[in-house]
Design a protein around this motif. Structure first.
Motif, PDB file in Angstrom:
ATOM      1  N   SER A  37     -23.299  -9.283  55.402  1.00 43.94           N
ATOM      2  CA  SER A  37     -22.500 -10.218  56.202  1.00 43.94           C
ATOM      3  C   SER A  37     -23.307 -11.384  56.734  1.00 43.94           C
ATOM      4  CB  SER A  37     -21.858  -9.474  57.380  1.00 43.94           C
ATOM      5  OG  SER A  37     -22.844  -8.950  58.250  1.00 43.94           O
ATOM      6  N   GLY A  38     -24.631 -11.315  56.629  1.00 44.57           N
ATOM      7  CA  GLY A  38     -25.468 -12.376  57.168  1.00 44.57           C
ATOM      8  C   GLY A  38     -26.392 -13.003  56.135  1.00 44.57           C
ATOM      9  N   PRO A  39     -27.630 -12.514  56.037  1.00 48.08           N
ATOM     10  CA  PRO A  39     -28.620 -13.184  55.184  1.00 48.08           C
ATOM     11  C   PRO A  39     -28.225 -13.333  53.721  1.00 48.08           C
ATOM     12  CG  PRO A  39     -29.714 -11.692  56.683  1.00 48.08           C
ATOM     13  CD  PRO A  39     -28.246 -11.449  56.850  1.00 48.08           C
TER      14      PRO A  39
ATOM     15  N   ALA B 181     -35.229 -10.663  55.383  1.00 47.89           N
ATOM     16  CA  ALA B 181     -33.858 -11.189  55.353  1.00 47.89           C
ATOM     17  C   ALA B 181     -33.753 -12.368  56.312  1.00 47.89           C
ATOM     18  CB  ALA B 181     -32.870 -10.098  55.749  1.00 47.89           C
ATOM     19  N   TRP B 182     -33.410 -13.522  55.761  1.00 49.33           N
ATOM     20  CA  TRP B 182     -33.314 -14.764  56.528  1.00 49.33           C
ATOM     21  C   TRP B 182     -31.884 -15.284  56.527  1.00 49.33           C
ATOM     22  CZ3 TRP B 182     -37.645 -17.226  58.708  1.00 49.33           C
ATOM     23  CH2 TRP B 182     -38.905 -16.753  58.304  1.00 49.33           C
ATOM     24  N   GLU B 183     -31.357 -15.570  57.718  1.00 47.54           N
ATOM     25  CA  GLU B 183     -30.073 -16.261  57.818  1.00 47.54           C
ATOM     26  C   GLU B 183     -30.321 -17.760  57.761  1.00 47.54           C
ATOM     27  OE1 GLU B 183     -27.879 -15.124  61.246  1.00 47.54           O
ATOM     28  OE2 GLU B 183     -27.780 -13.015  60.674  1.00 47.54           O
ATOM     29  N   GLY B 184     -29.452 -18.468  57.033  1.00 48.87           N
ATOM     30  CA  GLY B 184     -29.588 -19.906  56.900  1.00 48.87           C
ATOM     31  C   GLY B 184     -29.131 -20.655  58.143  1.00 48.87           C
TER      32      GLY B 184
ATOM     33  N   ALA C 284     -33.878 -12.387  60.362  1.00 48.43           N
ATOM     34  CA  ALA C 284     -33.052 -11.328  60.938  1.00 48.43           C
ATOM     35  C   ALA C 284     -33.738  -9.968  60.839  1.00 48.43           C
ATOM     36  CB  ALA C 284     -31.693 -11.296  60.237  1.00 48.43           C
ATOM     37  N   GLU C 285     -34.350  -9.674  59.693  1.00 50.55           N
ATOM     38  CA  GLU C 285     -35.026  -8.393  59.497  1.00 50.55           C
ATOM     39  C   GLU C 285     -36.195  -8.561  58.537  1.00 50.55           C
ATOM     40  OE1 GLU C 285     -31.507  -8.170  58.480  1.00 50.55           O
ATOM     41  OE2 GLU C 285     -30.838  -7.633  60.482  1.00 50.55           O
ATOM     42  N   ILE C 286     -37.245  -7.809  58.783  1.00 52.29           N
ATOM     43  CA  ILE C 286     -38.334  -7.678  57.821  1.00 52.29           C
ATOM     44  C   ILE C 286     -38.890  -6.272  57.949  1.00 52.29           C
ATOM     45  CG2 ILE C 286     -40.022  -8.689  59.425  1.00 52.29           C
ATOM     46  CD1 ILE C 286     -41.534  -9.731  56.919  1.00 52.29           C
TER      47      ILE C 286
ATOM     48  N   ASP D  41     -41.859 -25.245  55.176  1.00 49.75           N
ATOM     49  CA  ASP D  41     -42.812 -26.334  55.395  1.00 49.75           C
ATOM     50  C   ASP D  41     -42.496 -27.516  54.479  1.00 49.75           C
ATOM     51  OD1 ASP D  41     -44.186 -24.980  57.353  1.00 49.75           O
ATOM     52  OD2 ASP D  41     -45.733 -24.215  55.990  1.00 49.75           O
ATOM     53  N   THR D  42     -42.170 -27.213  53.233  1.00 54.17           N
ATOM     54  CA  THR D  42     -41.871 -28.276  52.274  1.00 54.17           C
ATOM     55  C   THR D  42     -40.613 -29.040  52.662  1.00 54.17           C
ATOM     56  OG1 THR D  42     -42.917 -27.034  50.475  1.00 54.17           O
ATOM     57  CG2 THR D  42     -41.357 -28.766  49.846  1.00 54.17           C
ATOM     58  N   THR D  43     -39.608 -28.323  53.151  1.00 57.67           N
ATOM     59  CA  THR D  43     -38.331 -28.948  53.505  1.00 57.67           C
ATOM     60  C   THR D  43     -38.268 -29.352  54.974  1.00 57.67           C
ATOM     61  OG1 THR D  43     -37.363 -26.749  53.866  1.00 57.67           O
ATOM     62  CG2 THR D  43     -37.072 -27.742  51.687  1.00 57.67           C
ATOM     63  N   ARG D  44     -39.382 -29.121  55.709  1.00 57.02           N
ATOM     64  CA  ARG D  44     -39.504 -29.542  57.122  1.00 57.02           C
ATOM     65  C   ARG D  44     -38.428 -28.893  57.981  1.00 57.02           C
ATOM     66  NH1 ARG D  44     -44.142 -30.126  57.027  1.00 57.02           N
ATOM     67  NH2 ARG D  44     -44.148 -31.232  59.021  1.00 57.02           N
ATOM     68  N   GLN D  45     -38.323 -27.565  57.902  1.00 58.79           N
ATOM     69  CA  GLN D  45     -37.340 -26.834  58.679  1.00 58.79           C
ATOM     70  C   GLN D  45     -38.018 -25.823  59.604  1.00 58.79           C
ATOM     71  OE1 GLN D  45     -33.437 -25.959  56.586  1.00 58.79           O
ATOM     72  NE2 GLN D  45     -34.800 -26.139  54.820  1.00 58.79           N
ATOM     73  N   THR D  46     -37.306 -25.474  60.674  1.00 48.68           N
ATOM     74  CA  THR D  46     -37.819 -24.598  61.716  1.00 48.68           C
ATOM     75  C   THR D  46     -37.431 -23.150  61.445  1.00 48.68           C
ATOM     76  OG1 THR D  46     -37.662 -26.389  63.327  1.00 48.68           O
ATOM     77  CG2 THR D  46     -37.744 -24.161  64.209  1.00 48.68           C
ATOM     78  N   ALA D  47     -38.287 -22.211  61.878  1.00 51.46           N
ATOM     79  CA  ALA D  47     -38.009 -20.782  61.752  1.00 51.46           C
ATOM     80  C   ALA D  47     -38.020 -20.144  63.133  1.00 51.46           C
ATOM     81  CB  ALA D  47     -39.051 -20.105  60.856  1.00 51.46           C
ATOM     82  N   TYR D  48     -37.202 -19.100  63.276  1.00 54.41           N
ATOM     83  CA  TYR D  48     -37.091 -18.408  64.558  1.00 54.41           C
ATOM     84  C   TYR D  48     -36.966 -16.901  64.306  1.00 54.41           C
ATOM     85  CZ  TYR D  48     -34.961 -16.564  68.821  1.00 54.41           C
ATOM     86  OH  TYR D  48     -34.683 -15.803  69.932  1.00 54.41           O
ATOM     87  N   LEU D  49     -37.476 -16.104  65.246  1.00 60.47           N
ATOM     88  CA  LEU D  49     -37.349 -14.654  65.150  1.00 60.47           C
ATOM     89  C   LEU D  49     -37.473 -14.040  66.539  1.00 60.47           C
ATOM     90  CD1 LEU D  49     -40.451 -13.386  65.577  1.00 60.47           C
ATOM     91  CD2 LEU D  49     -40.739 -14.247  63.248  1.00 60.47           C
TER      92      LEU D  49
END
Length: 203
Positions: A53-55, A76-79, A129-131, A155-163
């Motif tokens: 339902s998520g990632p 598992a990464w949610e966009g 979300a999970e690792i 890094d290539t697409t210049r986007q932020t990550a959160y956990l």
């Protein structure tokens, strides 16, 4: 040799099983799925529902495999736009959520997940979300390989990550990969998770 590739839908069940093994003693998961009765099976159902339902629907479920193709770990990464259509996706997974949590446990889980969600950045970001890594492969670089695969792309697409990190050991790994602690998350029974953010690495 470790290779990291996106999961297919047929991989979600074994991926959920690996996460269930990895999170068997996690304090946050223990507050959602307490007690020993069928706990591994219930965690597998829970992670299967969360992944589907998520990632898997909105981002990526990455699998680390050895040279024989055995799955060693899952990330598992949610966009950034995971909130769109989330209620419909979660409703489709309601039977698995019910098996994992029980009808009485579902409100408790919703409250906890809502508490965690309040700490997420408002700006678009990718959410880990999970690792999890199987017991036999811990300490062999699988977690770092899983994280680096997606972080290099961000890094290539210049986007932020959160956990959110629930243990000091995990936070040490995340700090080495560029995450910074931004706030403690209060009100989680039996756990003291910390919100962590990672900006794109300088070029």
């Amino acid at each position: 040799m470790i290779s990291v590739t996106p999961a297919r839908v047929s991989d979600l069940v074994p991926a959920a099983g690996i996460l269930a093994e990895a999170f068997a003693q996690d304090p946050v998961m223990s507050s959602i799925v307490p007690g020993p009765t069928r706990r591994r099976d219930r965690l597998t159902d829970l992670f299967h529902a969360l992944l589907a339902s998520g990632p898997y629907a909105t981002g990526t479920v990455d699998l680390a495999r050895d040279a024989e193709g055995t799955i060693l770990g899952v990330a598992a990464w949610e966009g950034p736009h995971s909130g769109q259509g989330s209620l419909a996706r979660q409703a489709a997974e309601l039977p698995r959520f019910a098996r994992a949590l029980g009808w009485l446990g579902m409100p408790r889980a919703v409250v906890l997940l809502s508490r965690l969600a309040r700490h997420r950045p408002r700006a678009p970001h990718w959410y880990l979300a999970e690792i999890g890594v199987i017991d036999a492969a811990r300490g062999s670089g699988v977690g770092k390989a899983l994280l680096s695969a997606q972080l290099d792309t961000l890094d290539t697409t210049r986007q932020t990550a959160y956990l959110e990190s629930s243990t000091p050991d995990n936070r040490r790994l995340y700090r080495r990969l560029g995450f910074e602690e931004i706030s403690p998350i209060e009100g989680v029974p039996g756990a003291q998770p910390v919100a962590m953010l990672r900006l794109p690495a300088p070029r």
